[in-house]
Write a protein that holds these residues in place. Structure first.
Motif, mmCIF file in Angstrom:
data_model
loop_
_atom_site.group_PDB
_atom_site.id
_atom_site.type_symbol
_atom_site.label_atom_id
_atom_site.label_comp_id
_atom_site.label_asym_id
_atom_site.label_seq_id
_atom_site.Cartn_x
_atom_site.Cartn_y
_atom_site.Cartn_z
ATOM 1 N N SER A 1 7.562 13.422 -1.131
ATOM 2 C CA SER A 1 7.121 14.593 -0.368
ATOM 3 C C SER A 1 5.642 14.428 -0.032
ATOM 4 O O SER A 1 4.848 13.999 -0.863
ATOM 5 N N VAL A 2 5.307 14.750 1.197
ATOM 6 C CA VAL A 2 3.936 14.593 1.692
ATOM 7 C C VAL A 2 3.048 15.698 1.098
ATOM 8 O O VAL A 2 3.445 16.871 1.113
ATOM 9 N N PRO A 3 1.877 15.351 0.586
ATOM 10 C CA PRO A 3 0.964 16.376 0.047
ATOM 11 C C PRO A 3 0.565 17.395 1.131
ATOM 12 O O PRO A 3 0.485 17.066 2.308
ATOM 13 N N VAL B 1 0.828 -1.211 0.000
ATOM 14 C CA VAL B 1 0.000 0.000 0.000
ATOM 15 C C VAL B 1 0.861 1.258 0.000
ATOM 16 O O VAL B 1 2.036 1.234 0.355
ATOM 17 N N CYS B 2 0.228 2.360 -0.390
ATOM 18 C CA CYS B 2 0.852 3.676 -0.348
ATOM 19 C C CYS B 2 0.285 4.435 0.845
ATOM 20 O O CYS B 2 -0.922 4.678 0.917
ATOM 21 N N ASP B 3 1.152 4.789 1.781
ATOM 22 C CA ASP B 3 0.789 5.600 2.944
ATOM 23 C C ASP B 3 1.015 7.061 2.524
ATOM 24 O O ASP B 3 2.077 7.627 2.728
ATOM 25 N N VAL B 4 0.009 7.655 1.896
ATOM 26 C CA VAL B 4 0.117 8.965 1.255
ATOM 27 C C VAL B 4 0.622 10.041 2.209
ATOM 28 O O VAL B 4 1.484 10.845 1.853
ATOM 29 N N CYS B 5 0.104 10.081 3.434
ATOM 30 C CA CYS B 5 0.497 11.126 4.382
ATOM 31 C C CYS B 5 1.726 10.745 5.215
ATOM 32 O O CYS B 5 2.216 11.557 6.002
ATOM 33 N N GLY B 6 2.211 9.525 5.056
ATOM 34 C CA GLY B 6 3.399 9.107 5.794
ATOM 35 C C GLY B 6 3.199 9.092 7.294
ATOM 36 O O GLY B 6 4.140 9.261 8.056
ATOM 37 N N CYS C 1 4.467 7.381 -5.322
ATOM 38 C CA CYS C 1 4.662 6.625 -4.080
ATOM 39 C C CYS C 1 5.777 5.595 -4.283
ATOM 40 O O CYS C 1 5.503 4.419 -4.512
ATOM 41 N N THR C 2 7.027 6.049 -4.183
ATOM 42 C CA THR C 2 8.154 5.177 -4.493
ATOM 43 C C THR C 2 9.156 5.010 -3.360
ATOM 44 O O THR C 2 10.104 4.242 -3.476
ATOM 45 N N HIS C 3 8.961 5.709 -2.263
ATOM 46 C CA HIS C 3 9.891 5.657 -1.132
ATOM 47 C C HIS C 3 9.444 4.559 -0.168
ATOM 48 O O HIS C 3 8.343 4.621 0.381
ATOM 49 N N LEU C 4 10.294 3.554 0.043
ATOM 50 C CA LEU C 4 9.944 2.442 0.927
ATOM 51 C C LEU C 4 9.811 2.935 2.357
ATOM 52 O O LEU C 4 10.695 3.621 2.874
ATOM 53 N N GLY C 5 8.697 2.604 2.989
ATOM 54 C CA GLY C 5 8.430 3.042 4.352
ATOM 55 C C GLY C 5 9.339 2.364 5.363
ATOM 56 O O GLY C 5 9.887 1.291 5.122
#
Length: 145
Positions: free
Chosen positions: A139-141, A34-39, A106-110
């Protein structure tokens, strides 16, 4: 349709093993990306699954053979690896790790998603669920701040 074809192939392989008098074993490994958009490390309505994300699964069998699988997530963000083999060659331990996300934002591994090692001691026909792998935007939206 693809799942149906995979089940048909698995059934044919089991039939072949039984005809040869070999005890067959079938295993499955699956998980989500999944993509954690807001990190923020919590899944919310702004987050979404990643279709087409690549995951590698490396397994060592009871006989010592190393098997390397490559899987891509479907439209629901789920990847699956399955194998049918003789019982004596079944998986013993595996490592699942995310390889890449092809989503342009969304390419940065959490954090905490480098990979998961686990023993595979399930009986034939059972599956192992790997924890979710998380990617984040570089970068976080602004709507997240």
């Amino acid at each position: 349709m693809e799942a149906m074809n995979q089940k048909m192939v698995m059934s044919l392989i089991l039939l072949l093993f039984s005809a040869l008098g070999v005890s067959a074993w079938t295993g499955e490994i699956h998980g989500r990306v999944v993509c954690d958009v807001c990190g923020d490390s919590s899944l919310g309505p702004e987050d979404h699954v990643l279709e087409g994300a690549e995951v590698a699964v490396l397994c060592i069998t009871k006989s010592g053979e190393v098997l390397n699988y490559q899987a891509f997530t479907d439209a629901k963000g789920i990847y699956t690896v399955a194998e049918t083999m003789p019982e004596s060659d079944r998986w013993d331990a595996c490592l699942a790790r995310p390889i890449s996300s092809f989503h342009e934002h969304c390419t940065h591994l959490g954090q905490g998603s480098p990979g998961v090692k686990f023993s595979y001691n399930h009986p034939s026909g059972r599956s192992h669920s790997v924890r979710t792998f998380i990617y984040r935007p570089v970068s976080v939206p602004t709507y997240c701040i």
